[in-house]
Design a protein around this motif. Structure first.
Motif, PDB file in Angstrom:
ATOM      1  N   ALA B 125     -24.259  37.370 -34.492  1.00  0.00           N
ATOM      2  CA  ALA B 125     -23.961  37.655 -33.086  1.00  0.00           C
ATOM      3  C   ALA B 125     -25.032  37.038 -32.201  1.00  0.00           C
ATOM      4  CB  ALA B 125     -23.904  39.164 -32.875  1.00  0.00           C
ATOM      5  N   GLY B 126     -24.581  36.469 -31.090  1.00  0.00           N
ATOM      6  CA  GLY B 126     -25.522  35.907 -30.133  1.00  0.00           C
ATOM      7  C   GLY B 126     -25.810  34.428 -30.355  1.00  0.00           C
ATOM      8  N   GLU B 127     -25.394  33.876 -31.487  1.00  0.00           N
ATOM      9  CA  GLU B 127     -25.674  32.457 -31.751  1.00  0.00           C
ATOM     10  C   GLU B 127     -24.820  31.549 -30.872  1.00  0.00           C
ATOM     11  OE1 GLU B 127     -27.374  32.268 -36.287  1.00  0.00           O
ATOM     12  OE2 GLU B 127     -25.208  32.050 -36.031  1.00  0.00           O
ATOM     13  N   ARG B 128     -25.417  30.415 -30.523  1.00  0.00           N
ATOM     14  CA  ARG B 128     -24.650  29.381 -29.809  1.00  0.00           C
ATOM     15  C   ARG B 128     -24.153  28.401 -30.861  1.00  0.00           C
ATOM     16  NH1 ARG B 128     -29.779  28.354 -26.410  1.00  0.00           N
ATOM     17  NH2 ARG B 128     -30.442  28.918 -28.502  1.00  0.00           N
ATOM     18  N   VAL B 129     -22.845  28.262 -30.947  1.00  0.00           N
ATOM     19  CA  VAL B 129     -22.289  27.486 -32.045  1.00  0.00           C
ATOM     20  C   VAL B 129     -21.529  26.257 -31.542  1.00  0.00           C
ATOM     21  CG1 VAL B 129     -22.127  29.517 -33.530  1.00  0.00           C
ATOM     22  CG2 VAL B 129     -20.151  28.822 -32.176  1.00  0.00           C
ATOM     23  N   ALA B 130     -21.605  25.191 -32.348  1.00  0.00           N
ATOM     24  CA  ALA B 130     -20.832  23.971 -32.097  1.00  0.00           C
ATOM     25  C   ALA B 130     -19.791  23.864 -33.206  1.00  0.00           C
ATOM     26  CB  ALA B 130     -21.748  22.761 -32.113  1.00  0.00           C
ATOM     27  N   VAL B 131     -18.533  23.791 -32.798  1.00  0.00           N
ATOM     28  CA  VAL B 131     -17.462  23.714 -33.785  1.00  0.00           C
ATOM     29  C   VAL B 131     -17.152  22.248 -34.072  1.00  0.00           C
ATOM     30  CG1 VAL B 131     -15.083  24.396 -34.306  1.00  0.00           C
ATOM     31  CG2 VAL B 131     -16.507  25.836 -32.826  1.00  0.00           C
ATOM     32  N   VAL B 132     -17.031  21.890 -35.343  1.00  0.00           N
ATOM     33  CA  VAL B 132     -16.579  20.539 -35.695  1.00  0.00           C
ATOM     34  C   VAL B 132     -15.381  20.651 -36.632  1.00  0.00           C
ATOM     35  CG1 VAL B 132     -18.854  19.465 -35.421  1.00  0.00           C
ATOM     36  CG2 VAL B 132     -18.177  20.313 -37.668  1.00  0.00           C
ATOM     37  N   SER B 133     -14.420  19.756 -36.417  1.00  0.00           N
ATOM     38  CA  SER B 133     -13.225  19.760 -37.257  1.00  0.00           C
ATOM     39  C   SER B 133     -12.601  18.378 -37.218  1.00  0.00           C
ATOM     40  CB  SER B 133     -12.225  20.805 -36.751  1.00  0.00           C
ATOM     41  OG  SER B 133     -11.873  20.530 -35.407  1.00  0.00           O
ATOM     42  N   VAL B 134     -11.763  18.098 -38.190  1.00  0.00           N
ATOM     43  CA  VAL B 134     -11.058  16.807 -38.176  1.00  0.00           C
ATOM     44  C   VAL B 134      -9.961  16.859 -37.112  1.00  0.00           C
ATOM     45  CG1 VAL B 134      -9.664  15.172 -39.500  1.00  0.00           C
ATOM     46  CG2 VAL B 134     -11.579  16.343 -40.599  1.00  0.00           C
ATOM     47  N   HIS B 135      -9.221  17.954 -37.108  1.00  0.00           N
ATOM     48  CA  HIS B 135      -8.132  18.114 -36.140  1.00  0.00           C
ATOM     49  C   HIS B 135      -8.382  19.355 -35.288  1.00  0.00           C
ATOM     50  CE1 HIS B 135      -6.117  14.950 -38.235  1.00  0.00           C
ATOM     51  NE2 HIS B 135      -6.207  15.618 -39.364  1.00  0.00           N
ATOM     52  N   LEU B 136      -7.449  19.615 -34.388  1.00  0.00           N
ATOM     53  CA  LEU B 136      -7.600  20.772 -33.499  1.00  0.00           C
ATOM     54  C   LEU B 136      -6.591  21.857 -33.866  1.00  0.00           C
ATOM     55  CD1 LEU B 136      -8.062  18.829 -30.152  1.00  0.00           C
ATOM     56  CD2 LEU B 136      -9.719  20.430 -31.109  1.00  0.00           C
ATOM     57  N   ASP B 137      -6.211  21.923 -35.150  1.00  0.00           N
ATOM     58  CA  ASP B 137      -5.081  22.769 -35.518  1.00  0.00           C
ATOM     59  C   ASP B 137      -5.429  24.237 -35.766  1.00  0.00           C
ATOM     60  OD1 ASP B 137      -6.548  22.001 -37.660  1.00  0.00           O
ATOM     61  OD2 ASP B 137      -4.887  21.303 -38.883  1.00  0.00           O
ATOM     62  N   ALA B 138      -6.168  24.850 -34.867  1.00  0.00           N
ATOM     63  CA  ALA B 138      -6.432  26.288 -34.984  1.00  0.00           C
ATOM     64  C   ALA B 138      -6.550  26.877 -33.589  1.00  0.00           C
ATOM     65  CB  ALA B 138      -7.702  26.534 -35.780  1.00  0.00           C
ATOM     66  N   PRO B 139      -5.414  27.058 -32.926  1.00  0.00           N
ATOM     67  CA  PRO B 139      -5.451  27.479 -31.524  1.00  0.00           C
ATOM     68  C   PRO B 139      -6.168  28.817 -31.294  1.00  0.00           C
ATOM     69  CG  PRO B 139      -3.174  27.341 -32.361  1.00  0.00           C
ATOM     70  CD  PRO B 139      -4.060  26.811 -33.431  1.00  0.00           C
ATOM     71  N   ASP B 140      -6.189  29.704 -32.314  1.00  0.00           N
ATOM     72  CA  ASP B 140      -6.820  31.021 -32.077  1.00  0.00           C
ATOM     73  C   ASP B 140      -8.286  31.049 -32.486  1.00  0.00           C
ATOM     74  OD1 ASP B 140      -4.085  30.982 -32.576  1.00  0.00           O
ATOM     75  OD2 ASP B 140      -4.325  32.202 -34.408  1.00  0.00           O
ATOM     76  N   ALA B 163       0.243  16.835 -29.685  1.00  0.00           N
ATOM     77  CA  ALA B 163       0.494  18.257 -29.438  1.00  0.00           C
ATOM     78  C   ALA B 163      -0.745  18.998 -28.948  1.00  0.00           C
ATOM     79  CB  ALA B 163       1.004  18.907 -30.733  1.00  0.00           C
ATOM     80  N   ASP B 164      -1.922  18.360 -29.102  1.00  0.00           N
ATOM     81  CA  ASP B 164      -3.160  19.040 -28.713  1.00  0.00           C
ATOM     82  C   ASP B 164      -3.477  18.898 -27.226  1.00  0.00           C
ATOM     83  OD1 ASP B 164      -3.531  19.631 -31.413  1.00  0.00           O
ATOM     84  OD2 ASP B 164      -4.604  17.750 -31.758  1.00  0.00           O
ATOM     85  N   ALA B 165      -2.636  18.168 -26.498  1.00  0.00           N
ATOM     86  CA  ALA B 165      -2.938  17.832 -25.100  1.00  0.00           C
ATOM     87  C   ALA B 165      -3.214  19.069 -24.249  1.00  0.00           C
ATOM     88  CB  ALA B 165      -1.801  17.012 -24.508  1.00  0.00           C
ATOM     89  N   THR B 166      -2.412  20.090 -24.416  1.00  0.00           N
ATOM     90  CA  THR B 166      -2.574  21.300 -23.606  1.00  0.00           C
ATOM     91  C   THR B 166      -3.928  21.956 -23.873  1.00  0.00           C
ATOM     92  OG1 THR B 166      -0.455  21.696 -24.696  1.00  0.00           O
ATOM     93  CG2 THR B 166      -0.903  22.971 -22.703  1.00  0.00           C
ATOM     94  N   MET B 167      -4.232  22.038 -25.172  1.00  0.00           N
ATOM     95  CA  MET B 167      -5.481  22.648 -25.583  1.00  0.00           C
ATOM     96  C   MET B 167      -6.684  21.883 -25.005  1.00  0.00           C
ATOM     97  SD  MET B 167      -5.937  23.575 -29.513  1.00  0.00           S
ATOM     98  CE  MET B 167      -7.531  24.107 -30.069  1.00  0.00           C
ATOM     99  N   LEU B 168      -6.596  20.543 -25.072  1.00  0.00           N
ATOM    100  CA  LEU B 168      -7.689  19.702 -24.571  1.00  0.00           C
ATOM    101  C   LEU B 168      -7.852  19.879 -23.063  1.00  0.00           C
ATOM    102  CD1 LEU B 168      -6.995  16.498 -26.678  1.00  0.00           C
ATOM    103  CD2 LEU B 168      -9.156  17.760 -26.661  1.00  0.00           C
ATOM    104  N   ALA B 169      -6.710  20.011 -22.367  1.00  0.00           N
ATOM    105  CA  ALA B 169      -6.761  20.116 -20.912  1.00  0.00           C
ATOM    106  C   ALA B 169      -7.258  21.494 -20.474  1.00  0.00           C
ATOM    107  CB  ALA B 169      -5.378  19.837 -20.327  1.00  0.00           C
TER     108      ALA B 169
END
Ligand SMILES: [Zn+2]
Lengths: 425, 194
Positions: B125-140, B163-169
């Motif tokens: 808890a409290g950590e600042r995290v950077a997420v890395v992934s190949v795709h963006l396939d985890a909307p939640d 399909a990721d356009a909405t998420m990116l925007a």
């Protein structure tokens, strides 16, 4: 052309003939300057004569042959599918290094001619056009830059870009091209359009000994090395070897020797698997037994299958050369003379060729190519693959370069099957 | 001692940055570098290109290293931890952690239970995290990370799909290095067949 009854791709494969491959290679090998081995330099009249042999052979087979502004000869066999204009291609180059061998490049052109003959004579129907290419001026030996014909085909070459290229005799590449009837001023017209191509596979001799030592007849290339090249000039003080005490010397050769050993040391450490560093040229002045070397010029060729590592290594070498020069109190001048990225060849083509080899029980190795090839340029235009056949003793660029005609025939069979599979893909 | 590094006027692809000689000879033009990386990833995609399986490129150090360099550059200095998830998460997380020196963990946003959420490493808890992934396939994903009381500073994906356009925007922290269309274009004609 396709009026004869088809007996399928294996019917065409059965026509691949080691003797005919030998005849073509021997015919081209006769076209050489005097002296040991084969000398048929880039953009020389001899190279054009070899292209004439290729063109005549293809015309006899009924193909349409064109020669572009950069001197690439392209023979086309039309496909049967309506509206299919994206071609399947194969080919290699017909020029050589000075006192080189008869197989480097020529093997791939001989294979292309043999594939064309067997396809025509068997009446093998194919959907797409098939193009057979003899590239011009692949060897960098004359003008310092390799793959000149295929660079034009890939659209990289420009008349302005080639303006600074000249040979040891001071003849510019443009002059050499013009003198054999080519059009350096229109080199941009030689560029291939991606939409005209479906894929390209080049057969070439390995030029190393991986296949021979592993007793494997076929290599399938998955990456072609890039290279970063520099010329380094070290200037110290030339003076009498007897009269100058060791601690007062500024010996350019000793500094150069340290640089050479550093190259080997770096290339051999565990972070450089796949890196190859070579100092292949080193000139010492005044080159006298009784004078301390005052000036040394040497080349460094850093080859790698990893483009970032290649450049980091080259950069690292340059800064460490400067440290060595400083420690030894010699002046240093470094000139970058070349930089080309490695090319990863599409998995799709590697797998396609491997599937053909497997299906016919031909053992193969997936391997990198340390040398650069026309395919490296062509991969900018279309999906490109490469098939290697063994080089005896791993020798190349020397008169003793040799590949058995049986092995070349086996490679040509894999090539034909792969081209056919690509045609259907 | 005089030291000079010059660049020959010819014989070099338009790949090296101009003016970079004094400090960094052999520095490639960044756009050219990125395009070559796109070409190589596309070339190394396995036959089922549509499946976007990453095996083809994550197993090649020459590509993986550059991907780590590219993604590592977008991770802010404020990040305490990298979280990798999805396709090839173990490999991508390792590579970006090696590149940046930032500790990492691997998460599975589709885990059935909270205990299974972390596959490798820890998250506090409290950590600042950077997420890395190949795709963006985890909307939640952002939601479940909020549940862990961590602050997501950035989410970098390697390849976005249309399909990721909405998420990116919708979220300025989310970005992709390459777009699907760009990768396909880089794969040359014919790269889609077979
Ligand atoms: Zn060659």
């Amino acid at each position: 052309m396709t009026s004869k009854p088809s007996i399928g791709v294996e019917g065409a494969v059965a026509l691949i003939d080691a003797n005919r491959l030998e005849q073509f290679i021997e015919r081209i090998a006769e076209i050489t300057e005097a002296g040991p081995g084969v000398t048929r330099l880039a953009y020389s009249p001899l190279e054009r004569r070899a292209h004439d042999v290729f063109r005549n052979r293809m015309c006899e087979l009924g193909l349409t042959v064109t020669v572009d502004a950069a001197g690439n000869s392209i023979a086309e066999l039309p496909g049967v599918a309506e509206g299919s204009s994206d071609a399947v291609g194969t080919g290699s180059h017909l020029d050589s290094v000075p006192s080189g061998g008869r197989f480097d490049g020529i093997a791939g052109v001989a294979a292309a001619v043999e594939v064309a003959r067997s396809v025509v004579e068997s009446g093998l129907p194919h959907r797409r056009p098939w193009r057979f290419v003899a590239f011009a001026a692949e060897e960098g030996a004359r003008f310092g830059q390799a793959c000149n014909g295929s660079r034009a085909a890939s659209g990289v070459a420009t008349s302005a870009g080639i303006a600074g290229l000249y040979d040891n005799g001071g003849i510019t590449m443009a002059e050499a091209m013009a003198s054999v009837g080519l059009r350096p001023d229109r080199i941009d017209t030689a560029a291939w359009a991606s939409e005209d191509w479906h894929g390209f596979i080049e057969l070439h001799v390995e030029q190393g000994n991986v296949l021979e030592t592993s007793r494997t007849p076929i290599g399938i290339v998955d990456v072609i090395s890039g290279s970063s090249r520099v010329m380094v000039e070290l200037v110290g003080t030339a003076s009498h070897t007897g009269a100058t005490p060791m601690h007062l010397r500024r010996d350019a050769l000793v500094a150069a020797a340290e640089c050479v050993l550093l190259c080997e040391q770096i290339a051999q450490n565990s972070q450089h698997r796949g890196t190859r560093i070579t100092v292949g040229k080193l000139d010492v002045e005044p080159s006298s037994i009784t004078t301390i070397p005052g000036r040394v010029i040497f080349s460094v060729d850093v080859r790698d299958i990893d483009g970032d590592r290649q450049r980091t290594t080259a950069r690292d070498l340059l800064s460490r050369f400067q440290v060595i020069a400083k420690e030894r109190d010699v002046d240093i001048d470094i000139q970058i003379i070349g930089d080309t990225s490695p090319a990863i060849l599409p998995t799709r083509l590697v797998d396609l060729i491997a599937a053909q080899a497997r299906a016919h029980g031909v053992p193969y190795r997936i391997m990198p190519s340390g040398a650069s090839h026309d395919t490296q340029q062509i991969s900018k235009v279309t999906s490109a693959g490469m098939i290697f056949v063994p080089s005896q003793g791993g020798l190349s660029h020397v008169p003793d370069e040799w590949t058995s005609y049986q092995e070349l025939a086996l490679g040509t069979q894999v090539l034909l099957r792969a081209l056919y599979a690509l045609d259907l893909a | 001692m005089n030291a000079v590094v010059r660049r020959s006027a010819t014989a070099i692809d338009a790949a090296l940055s101009p003016g970079a000689l004094a400090s960094g000879a052999f520095v490639q033009n960044p756009e050219f570098w990125k395009q070559e990386l796109a070409n190589d990833i596309a070339a190394a995609l396995p036959l089922q290109a549509a499946a976007h399986r990453s095996d083809g490129w994550v197993t090649r150090p020459a590509i993986l290293r550059r991907v780590a360099t590219l993604m590592g550059a977008s991770i802010p200095a404020t990040a305490d931890r990298i979280i990798a998830f999805g396709d090839a998460a173990q490999i991508l997380g390792t590579a970006v952690a090696l590149e940046t020196g930032i500790p990492f963990c691997v998460a599975n946003p589709r885990a059935a239970t909270e205990a299974e959420f972390l596959q490798t490493g820890t998250l506090h808890a409290g950590e600042r995290v950077a997420v890395v992934s190949v795709h963006l396939d985890a909307p939640d994903l952002l939601e479940s990370l909020a549940g862990h009381d961590v602050v997501v500073v950035v989410w970098r994906a390697l390849i976005s799909r249309p399909a990721d356009a909405t998420m990116l925007a919708a979220d300025s922290r989310i970005a992709a290095e390459f777009s699907d269309a760009g990768m396909v274009a880089a794969a040359h004609e014919g790269g889609d067949a077979a």
